[in-house]
Design a protein around this motif. Structure first.
Motif, PDB file in Angstrom:
ATOM      1  N   ASN B  36       1.818   1.837  -2.565  1.00 44.80           N
ATOM      2  CA  ASN B  36       1.850   0.390  -2.405  1.00 44.80           C
ATOM      3  C   ASN B  36       1.319   0.086  -1.002  1.00 44.80           C
ATOM      4  O   ASN B  36       1.518   0.868  -0.063  1.00 44.80           O
ATOM      5  CB  ASN B  36       3.288  -0.147  -2.503  1.00 44.80           C
ATOM      6  CG  ASN B  36       3.814  -0.283  -3.918  1.00 44.80           C
ATOM      7  OD1 ASN B  36       3.988  -1.377  -4.436  1.00 44.80           O
ATOM      8  ND2 ASN B  36       4.115   0.856  -4.549  1.00 44.80           N
ATOM      9  N   PHE B  38       0.981  -3.164   2.007  1.00 44.34           N
ATOM     10  CA  PHE B  38       1.535  -4.454   2.440  1.00 44.34           C
ATOM     11  C   PHE B  38       0.823  -4.924   3.699  1.00 44.34           C
ATOM     12  O   PHE B  38       0.385  -4.106   4.515  1.00 44.34           O
ATOM     13  CB  PHE B  38       3.040  -4.329   2.727  1.00 44.34           C
ATOM     14  CG  PHE B  38       3.822  -3.785   1.575  1.00 44.34           C
ATOM     15  CD1 PHE B  38       4.039  -2.421   1.461  1.00 44.34           C
ATOM     16  CD2 PHE B  38       4.291  -4.620   0.591  1.00 44.34           C
ATOM     17  CE1 PHE B  38       4.722  -1.903   0.383  1.00 44.34           C
ATOM     18  CE2 PHE B  38       4.981  -4.117  -0.501  1.00 44.34           C
ATOM     19  CZ  PHE B  38       5.190  -2.754  -0.602  1.00 44.34           C
ATOM     20  N   GLN B  40       1.404  -7.458   7.054  1.00 45.74           N
ATOM     21  CA  GLN B  40       2.418  -8.183   7.805  1.00 45.74           C
ATOM     22  C   GLN B  40       1.795  -8.831   9.033  1.00 45.74           C
ATOM     23  O   GLN B  40       1.151  -8.154   9.840  1.00 45.74           O
ATOM     24  CB  GLN B  40       3.575  -7.273   8.231  1.00 45.74           C
ATOM     25  CG  GLN B  40       4.736  -8.051   8.855  1.00 45.74           C
ATOM     26  CD  GLN B  40       5.893  -7.160   9.272  1.00 45.74           C
ATOM     27  OE1 GLN B  40       5.701  -6.029   9.710  1.00 45.74           O
ATOM     28  NE2 GLN B  40       7.112  -7.684   9.145  1.00 45.74           N
ATOM     29  N   ALA B  45       7.536 -11.968   7.085  1.00 44.74           N
ATOM     30  CA  ALA B  45       7.903 -10.856   6.220  1.00 44.74           C
ATOM     31  C   ALA B  45       6.642 -10.182   5.685  1.00 44.74           C
ATOM     32  O   ALA B  45       5.574 -10.814   5.614  1.00 44.74           O
ATOM     33  CB  ALA B  45       8.751 -11.363   5.059  1.00 44.74           C
ATOM     34  N   PRO B  46       6.737  -8.920   5.322  1.00 46.57           N
ATOM     35  CA  PRO B  46       5.579  -8.271   4.697  1.00 46.57           C
ATOM     36  C   PRO B  46       5.178  -8.985   3.404  1.00 46.57           C
ATOM     37  O   PRO B  46       6.012  -9.604   2.738  1.00 46.57           O
ATOM     38  CB  PRO B  46       6.094  -6.857   4.407  1.00 46.57           C
ATOM     39  CG  PRO B  46       7.208  -6.644   5.365  1.00 46.57           C
ATOM     40  CD  PRO B  46       7.856  -7.989   5.509  1.00 46.57           C
ATOM     41  N   ALA B  48       3.098  -8.183  -0.213  1.00 48.56           N
ATOM     42  CA  ALA B  48       2.551  -7.116  -1.043  1.00 48.56           C
ATOM     43  C   ALA B  48       1.093  -7.387  -1.377  1.00 48.56           C
ATOM     44  O   ALA B  48       0.711  -8.535  -1.684  1.00 48.56           O
ATOM     45  CB  ALA B  48       3.367  -6.984  -2.330  1.00 48.56           C
ATOM     46  N   TYR B  51      -0.328  -2.236  -5.658  1.00 49.31           N
ATOM     47  CA  TYR B  51       0.694  -1.342  -6.170  1.00 49.31           C
ATOM     48  C   TYR B  51       0.047  -0.286  -7.061  1.00 49.31           C
ATOM     49  O   TYR B  51      -1.063  -0.485  -7.555  1.00 49.31           O
ATOM     50  CB  TYR B  51       1.784  -2.113  -6.936  1.00 49.31           C
ATOM     51  CG  TYR B  51       1.302  -2.817  -8.186  1.00 49.31           C
ATOM     52  CD1 TYR B  51       0.773  -4.105  -8.104  1.00 49.31           C
ATOM     53  CD2 TYR B  51       1.369  -2.202  -9.432  1.00 49.31           C
ATOM     54  CE1 TYR B  51       0.324  -4.752  -9.239  1.00 49.31           C
ATOM     55  CE2 TYR B  51       0.920  -2.839 -10.570  1.00 49.31           C
ATOM     56  CZ  TYR B  51       0.398  -4.118 -10.467  1.00 49.31           C
ATOM     57  OH  TYR B  51      -0.050  -4.756 -11.595  1.00 49.31           O
ATOM     58  N   HIS B  57      -1.882  -7.516  -6.843  1.00 44.05           N
ATOM     59  CA  HIS B  57      -0.968  -8.547  -7.324  1.00 44.05           C
ATOM     60  C   HIS B  57      -1.788  -9.807  -7.629  1.00 44.05           C
ATOM     61  O   HIS B  57      -2.946  -9.920  -7.223  1.00 44.05           O
ATOM     62  CB  HIS B  57       0.098  -8.831  -6.274  1.00 44.05           C
ATOM     63  CG  HIS B  57       1.058  -7.694  -6.081  1.00 44.05           C
ATOM     64  ND1 HIS B  57       2.116  -7.443  -6.930  1.00 44.05           N
ATOM     65  CD2 HIS B  57       1.097  -6.716  -5.146  1.00 44.05           C
ATOM     66  CE1 HIS B  57       2.770  -6.376  -6.516  1.00 44.05           C
ATOM     67  NE2 HIS B  57       2.179  -5.908  -5.428  1.00 44.05           N
ATOM     68  N   TYR B  89       0.812  -1.727   6.107  1.00 40.70           N
ATOM     69  CA  TYR B  89       1.690  -0.595   5.854  1.00 40.70           C
ATOM     70  C   TYR B  89       1.467  -0.058   4.449  1.00 40.70           C
ATOM     71  O   TYR B  89       1.339  -0.834   3.496  1.00 40.70           O
ATOM     72  CB  TYR B  89       3.164  -1.015   5.961  1.00 40.70           C
ATOM     73  CG  TYR B  89       3.604  -1.394   7.350  1.00 40.70           C
ATOM     74  CD1 TYR B  89       3.566  -2.719   7.771  1.00 40.70           C
ATOM     75  CD2 TYR B  89       4.063  -0.432   8.238  1.00 40.70           C
ATOM     76  CE1 TYR B  89       3.984  -3.067   9.050  1.00 40.70           C
ATOM     77  CE2 TYR B  89       4.473  -0.779   9.522  1.00 40.70           C
ATOM     78  CZ  TYR B  89       4.424  -2.099   9.910  1.00 40.70           C
ATOM     79  OH  TYR B  89       4.826  -2.445  11.178  1.00 40.70           O
ATOM     80  N   LEU B  91       3.185   2.529   1.460  1.00 40.87           N
ATOM     81  CA  LEU B  91       4.505   2.971   1.011  1.00 40.87           C
ATOM     82  C   LEU B  91       4.285   3.980  -0.104  1.00 40.87           C
ATOM     83  O   LEU B  91       3.591   3.680  -1.080  1.00 40.87           O
ATOM     84  CB  LEU B  91       5.307   1.766   0.502  1.00 40.87           C
ATOM     85  CG  LEU B  91       6.695   2.023  -0.076  1.00 40.87           C
ATOM     86  CD1 LEU B  91       7.636   2.565   0.999  1.00 40.87           C
ATOM     87  CD2 LEU B  91       7.263   0.727  -0.667  1.00 40.87           C
ATOM     88  N   PHE B 100       7.703   4.704   4.210  1.00 35.38           N
ATOM     89  CA  PHE B 100       6.633   3.875   4.767  1.00 35.38           C
ATOM     90  C   PHE B 100       5.804   4.681   5.759  1.00 35.38           C
ATOM     91  O   PHE B 100       6.331   5.546   6.480  1.00 35.38           O
ATOM     92  CB  PHE B 100       7.225   2.677   5.518  1.00 35.38           C
ATOM     93  CG  PHE B 100       7.673   1.552   4.636  1.00 35.38           C
ATOM     94  CD1 PHE B 100       9.007   1.410   4.295  1.00 35.38           C
ATOM     95  CD2 PHE B 100       6.759   0.617   4.162  1.00 35.38           C
ATOM     96  CE1 PHE B 100       9.433   0.372   3.482  1.00 35.38           C
ATOM     97  CE2 PHE B 100       7.168  -0.438   3.361  1.00 35.38           C
ATOM     98  CZ  PHE B 100       8.516  -0.551   3.008  1.00 35.38           C
TER      99      PHE B 100
END
Lengths: 117, 109
Positions: B36, B38, B40, B45-46, B48, B51, B57, B89, B91, B100
């Motif tokens: 995944n 992200f 930020q 907040a991060p 997305a 995935y 998304h 980032y 994941l 992470f």
């Protein structure tokens, strides 16, 4: 629309406990689990653990084993994380995020927890 | 304990293309790590982006794409926009736990 709304900022003394909530709306609560993630000031993201909302599956990161508890309340569509024996280096923003089938999508706005005497 | 490594920083010109990578200390990253990605921005907040290696998304701009490249997970930004300046980032899922990466600070200059 999907929303994850977290509880407000907390200030705690070393040795205390904190419980952060994450209220979900806009979808079927029991269809998705949650991960909890924290971010210390100026640092990266750190995974704390995962909790299912449909069965008893919970997984904590090794670093937090014995000090963290994750729970959910399906009646209020809310997830919780409790961290005990707080230390100054637990000062961080704590995030919840939705996770199911290895897809992490929606995030809460974050909750700042400050640990200081 | 798995360690996930990303480039600490990268710089790209507006309109250019840049690839960020994500390596695992356990060996080659495969689709079974369910990468995944992200984004930020400061004080936020991060968000997305990607995935399961390469799936966007519904809100992710088409200029963001994910892949596996040389044993690593990769995020490629094509036609970079000034608003893409952010921390990114990855994941990875391994041994029943998520890990992470340390993040890549992307500067658009």
């Amino acid at each position: 629309q999907v929303q994850l709304v977290q509880s407000g900022a907390e200030v705690k003394e070393p040795g205390a406990s904190v419980k952060v909530s994450c209220k979900a709306s806009g979808y079927t609560f029991t269809s998705f689990g949650f991960i909890w993630v924290r971010q210390a000031p100026g640092q990266g993201l750190e995974w704390m653990g995962y909790i299912s909302t449909s069965d008893d599956h919970i997984r904590y990161a090794q670093k937090f084993q014995g000090r963290v508890t994750m729970t959910t309340d399906t009646s209020t569509s809310t997830a919780y994380v409790e961290l005990r024996s707080l230390r100054p280096d637990d000062t961080a923003v704590y995030y919840c995020a939705r996770d199911e089938r290895y897809i992490v999508d929606y995030w809460g706005q974050g909750t700042l927890v400050t640990v200081s005497s | 304990q798995t360690v996930v490594t990303q480039e600490p920083s990268l710089t790209v010109s507006p309109g250019g293309t840049v690839t960020l990578t994500c390596a695992s200390s356990t060996g080659a990253v495969t689709s079974g790590y369910y990468p995944n990605w992200f984004q930020q921005k400061p004080g936020q907040a991060p968000r997305a982006l990607i995935y399961s290696t390469s799936n966007r998304h519904s809100w992710t701009p088409a200029r963001f794409s994910g892949s596996l490249l040389g044993g690593k997970a990769a995020l490629t930004l094509s036609g970079v926009q000034p608003e893409d300046e952010a921390e990114y980032y990855c994941l990875l899922y391994n041994d029943s736990a998520w890990v992470f990466g340390g993040g890549t600070k992307l500067t658009v200059l």
